[in-house]
Design an enzyme around this catalytic site. Structure first.
Site, PDB file in Angstrom:
ATOM      1  N   HIS A   1      -6.549  -6.360  -2.230  1.00 14.75           N
ATOM      2  CA  HIS A   1      -5.593  -5.357  -1.749  1.00 14.75           C
ATOM      3  C   HIS A   1      -4.684  -5.904  -0.654  1.00 14.75           C
ATOM      4  O   HIS A   1      -3.646  -5.330  -0.361  1.00 14.75           O
ATOM      5  CB  HIS A   1      -6.370  -4.146  -1.223  1.00 14.75           C
ATOM      6  CG  HIS A   1      -5.526  -2.949  -0.962  1.00 14.75           C
ATOM      7  ND1 HIS A   1      -4.746  -2.344  -1.935  1.00 14.75           N
ATOM      8  CD2 HIS A   1      -5.330  -2.219   0.169  1.00 14.75           C
ATOM      9  CE1 HIS A   1      -4.122  -1.296  -1.421  1.00 14.75           C
ATOM     10  NE2 HIS A   1      -4.454  -1.207  -0.145  1.00 14.75           N
TER      11      HIS A   1
ATOM     12  N   ASP B   1       0.859  -1.173   0.000  1.00 13.22           N
ATOM     13  CA  ASP B   1       0.000   0.000   0.000  1.00 13.22           C
ATOM     14  C   ASP B   1       0.908   1.239   0.000  1.00 13.22           C
ATOM     15  O   ASP B   1       1.877   1.290  -0.746  1.00 13.22           O
ATOM     16  CB  ASP B   1      -0.948  -0.076   1.201  1.00 13.22           C
ATOM     17  CG  ASP B   1      -1.997   1.012   1.230  1.00 13.22           C
ATOM     18  OD1 ASP B   1      -2.840   1.042   0.319  1.00 13.22           O
ATOM     19  OD2 ASP B   1      -1.977   1.837   2.159  1.00 13.22           O
TER      20      ASP B   1
ATOM     21  N   TYR C   1     -13.068   7.817  -1.758  1.00  8.04           N
ATOM     22  CA  TYR C   1     -12.678   7.785  -0.346  1.00  8.04           C
ATOM     23  C   TYR C   1     -11.444   8.633  -0.045  1.00  8.04           C
ATOM     24  O   TYR C   1     -11.369   9.275   1.023  1.00  8.04           O
ATOM     25  CB  TYR C   1     -12.475   6.340   0.122  1.00  8.04           C
ATOM     26  CG  TYR C   1     -11.150   5.718  -0.265  1.00  8.04           C
ATOM     27  CD1 TYR C   1     -10.097   5.662   0.640  1.00  8.04           C
ATOM     28  CD2 TYR C   1     -10.945   5.158  -1.528  1.00  8.04           C
ATOM     29  CE1 TYR C   1      -8.884   5.087   0.302  1.00  8.04           C
ATOM     30  CE2 TYR C   1      -9.752   4.585  -1.876  1.00  8.04           C
ATOM     31  CZ  TYR C   1      -8.714   4.550  -0.958  1.00  8.04           C
ATOM     32  OH  TYR C   1      -7.519   3.995  -1.299  1.00  8.04           O
TER      33      TYR C   1
ATOM     34  N   TYR D   1      -2.956  10.117   3.468  1.00  3.07           N
ATOM     35  CA  TYR D   1      -3.998  10.739   2.643  1.00  3.07           C
ATOM     36  C   TYR D   1      -3.840  12.245   2.440  1.00  3.07           C
ATOM     37  O   TYR D   1      -4.117  12.755   1.350  1.00  3.07           O
ATOM     38  CB  TYR D   1      -5.376  10.390   3.221  1.00  3.07           C
ATOM     39  CG  TYR D   1      -5.592   8.905   3.198  1.00  3.07           C
ATOM     40  CD1 TYR D   1      -5.818   8.233   2.001  1.00  3.07           C
ATOM     41  CD2 TYR D   1      -5.485   8.146   4.368  1.00  3.07           C
ATOM     42  CE1 TYR D   1      -5.949   6.865   1.965  1.00  3.07           C
ATOM     43  CE2 TYR D   1      -5.621   6.765   4.337  1.00  3.07           C
ATOM     44  CZ  TYR D   1      -5.848   6.132   3.133  1.00  3.07           C
ATOM     45  OH  TYR D   1      -5.965   4.768   3.090  1.00  3.07           O
TER      46      TYR D   1
END
Length: 396
Positions: free
Chosen positions: A295, A103, A147, A230
């Site tokens: 994922h 990730d 998201y 993020y």
């Protein structure tokens, strides 16, 4: 799990948690987690890789898991995580390391390789390739309910998550991220509302696993994780040693991509990977696709057997070993051989169709069952790469 020891390294005034297993004298491997993860996400691979003869460490980033939360989490950055990684390795007296990232941990891994190429023996990333400069702007092509866009909005995710305990937040995110669809909310809907409370956890993720995550996210909260990654995607990160317009990862690298990973559906992502454009930046990259992989392939398939294709064999040539023979590398590990067979050694295995490593598709479960003579653990794919990189390092 009892074999894994837990220590703390003080970095810039913060105590960072490090899970570790293996001999201090063995070649080192560092595992870098993503979100919503902690060191525990690597629980399967840590033990197997250590058993293959490596020193394995898996830290919790600052503000994650058992590590300290920075005094100003809203100011945390990707560069902080890269610098923390370097400081952890220095504290543990590790000068050279295999770097494994999943990730956004892939982004930390590749940035570390740009900043400290002399310290990196090889890189494996799961689910996320090297991201070319500006790639994250493609997120703007997705609707407002995407998201990442929602979580980039200050206060929105905090209010959304705040309606639940930490365990429920992690549960919802694991369910969402295990699907093949990109998490996308409607205008009057929050991301947490996308999960029906009756939806079960993925079969490979237990309530006991969830309890570990929930307890540690209850401790750390989500403020730092929301900032990194993020709210840090716009961060400009350049290599002090390279032209920012011509970045290159020189270490041997492997990308493991689940074809059911929702990230593969991000605008331009699949074309970027399958076309080989990613190799402009990572020229020594090989790619393995897992047809049913989501994922969380490392948790989904810790014991998954896969059958080898592409029986290309070869010794170290021009300073690099051709990393296309998983079955051969597996045999080397099993028999503790120290080098690959020579080019002229007769291959007595059944003929196999040679498939380009950059487009190799691993077989479906029925194909796996039919190819039992070549089966091996998915975990061994990691160990195979370590052999590849070790041979590469020795040759160069």
């Amino acid at each position: 799990m009892e074999q894994i020891k837990h220590t703390y390294v003080t970095v810039n005034g913060l105590k960072l948690h490090v899970a570790e297993i293996g001999s201090d004298s063995s070649p080192a491997v560092i595992f870098l987690h993503g979100f919503p993860e902690i060191w525990y996400t690597w629980r399967h691979q840590m033990i197997d890789v250590a058993n293959a003869g490596f020193r394995v460490i898996a830290p919790d980033y600052r503000g994650y898991g058992l590590s300290d939360i920075p005094a100003q989490p809203e100011k945390a950055s990707f560069v902080d995580l890269v610098n923390d990684t370097a400081s952890i390795l220095e504290s543990l007296v590790i000068s050279k390391v295999f770097v494994i990232g999943k990730d956004f941990g892939a982004m930390v891994a590749y940035t570390f390789a740009l900043f400290h190429p002399e310290k990196v023996t090889g890189i494996i990333t799961l689910g996320v390739p090297f991201m070319r400069p500006g790639f994250h702007k493609t997120h703007l092509a997705l609707p407002e309910g995407f998201y990442i866009r929602r979580w980039q909005e200050p206060g929105r995710a905090e209010a959304d998550f705040g309606r639940f305990d930490a365990k429920s937040v992690v549960r919802n995110i694991y369910i969402l991220f295990s699907k093949s669809e990109i998490p996308m909310a409607n205008e009057n809907q929050e991301i947490m509302d996308l999960v029906d409370p009756t939806t079960p956890l993925p079969s490979w993720f237990t309530e006991d696993d969830l309890a570990v995550y929930g307890e540690l996210y209850q401790k750390s909260g989500f403020q730092t994780p929301l900032k990194v990654p993020y709210r840090s995607f716009g961060e400009t990160i350049g290599s002090p040693q390279q032209d920012p317009n011509d970045l290159k990862i020189k270490a041997p690298a492997l990308l493991i991509m689940g074809e059911e990973d929702y990230v593969f559906k991000f605008p331009g992502m699949e074309e970027y990977v399958r076309s080989g454009e990613v190799k402009k930046y990572v020229p020594n990259l090989e790619i393995v696709y897992l047809p049913d992989g989501c994922h969380f392939v490392h948790e989904q398939f810790p014991d998954q057997s896969v059958a080898g294709r592409g029986r290309k064999r070869g010794p170290i040539s021009s300073g690099k070993m051709d990393f296309v023979s998983f079955p051969l590398a597996f045999l080397l590990f099993q028999s503790s051989l120290l080098s690959l067979p020579a080019n002229n050694r007769k291959d007595t295995s059944p003929p196999q169709q040679v498939v380009s490593p950059s487009t190799r598709r691993l077989p479906s479960p029925p194909q796996v069952a039919a190819a039992a003579s070549h089966r091996r653990s998915y975990r061994v794919a990691f160990a195979c790469f370590f052999l590849f990189a070790a041979c590469f390092a020795t040759a160069t």
